[in-house]
Design an enzyme around this catalytic site. Structure first.
Site, PDB file in Angstrom:
ATOM      1  CB  SER A 174      -0.940   0.015   1.207  1.00 28.84           C
ATOM      2  OG  SER A 174      -0.222   0.164   2.412  1.00 28.84           O
ATOM      3  CE  LYS A 186      -2.916   1.832   4.870  1.00 25.02           C
ATOM      4  NZ  LYS A 186      -2.856   1.047   3.614  1.00 25.02           N
TER       5      LYS A 186
END
Length: 260
Positions: A39, A99
């Site tokens: 990701s 993230k």
């Protein structure tokens, strides 16, 4: 016999103190973390090994294993800056995610045609060629990458469009784009970040479960401040293989690599 018992006791004491020191170090200073998914490509790759700087944002009860720190809220804390790469505890799944901080408390966040808008202003993207990798099952989850050059076979080159995105504070970082996928929307409503919460996104925009999707729908949603574990500043070690002993899969060019 007494000497043997004394030797066993000393060994037990040594192991106990070693584990205690390692636990304190992990809780207060740096926590090791392996990157399990793609990701955050191409900033972080599957198999990158990082240390999470737990001093960066102070401490909450989630700073300890099993959320056992007796800390109300957050102490000795400073808020992350936009663009920081953060490891946090998912508010409902009890799993650690990594993230990038995109939205701060009070911000209005939206995606339109794959572009990020913060408080009504676009975060410009400058094309930066392509990111290429071999199409194969990757990491412990055995996930296959998404490709912008169509459906490619095992062992073929998988390409993604690459761009450099600039956030309002001047922070720049690489982002990857393929196409609009369900669950990783390129077009969204306007999200308003609540107080004491943060909005996170992955750099691999079309393959990142993040704040664009609510927790009830399988996403991350807005993340409360107390769930932040720390900041990622550098890749310490990296391996493309499924096991560390596969030395021929080590990525030596990523050892001690600073990340932006």
């Amino acid at each position: 016999m007494a000497e043997k018992k004394d030797g066993i006791l000393e060994t037990v004491k040594t192991i106990f103190w070693a584990l205690l020191i390692a636990g304190v170090f992990r809780t207060l200073f740096f926590q090791p973390f392996f990157i399990p998914t793609g990701s955050m490509k191409d900033t972080l790759l599957i198999g990158d090994f990082v240390f999470v700087n737990k001093m960066a944002y102070g401490y909450s009860r989630y700073s300890c294993p099993f959320a056992m720190c007796p800390v109300p809220g957050r102490v000795m804390g400073s808020e992350p800056e936009r663009g920081d790469i953060v490891v946090f505890r998912h508010p409902t799944l009890n799993t650690d995610y990594v993230k990038r901080v995109i939205g701060l408390p009070g911000d209005r966040i939206q995606m339109q045609e794959g572009l990020l808008y913060i408080n009504g202003e676009v975060a410009p993207q400058e094309p930066d060629g392509t990111f290429e990798e071999v199409f194969e099952r990757q990491g412990s989850f055995g996930t296959a990458p998404k490709c912008s050059n169509g459906s490619v076979g095992e062992g073929a080159i998988c390409s993604k469009e690459k761009a450099v995105e600039t956030l309002p504070n001047g922070h720049t970082h690489s982002v990857l784009n393929v196409r609009d996928y369900p669950g990783f929307p390129d077009n969204t409503d306007v999200y308003t970040v609540p107080e004491e919460h943060f909005f996170f996104m992955g750099d691999n925009r079309d393959n990142s479960t993040d704040s664009r999707v609510d927790q009830r729908a399988g996403g991350v949603g807005m993340v409360p401040y107390e769930y932040l574990l720390g900041r990622v500043d550098r890749v310490m070690f990296s391996s493309a293989g499924k096991r560390l002993v596969y030395f021929w899969t080590w990525r030596s060019d990523r050892f001690f690599k600073k990340v932006e």
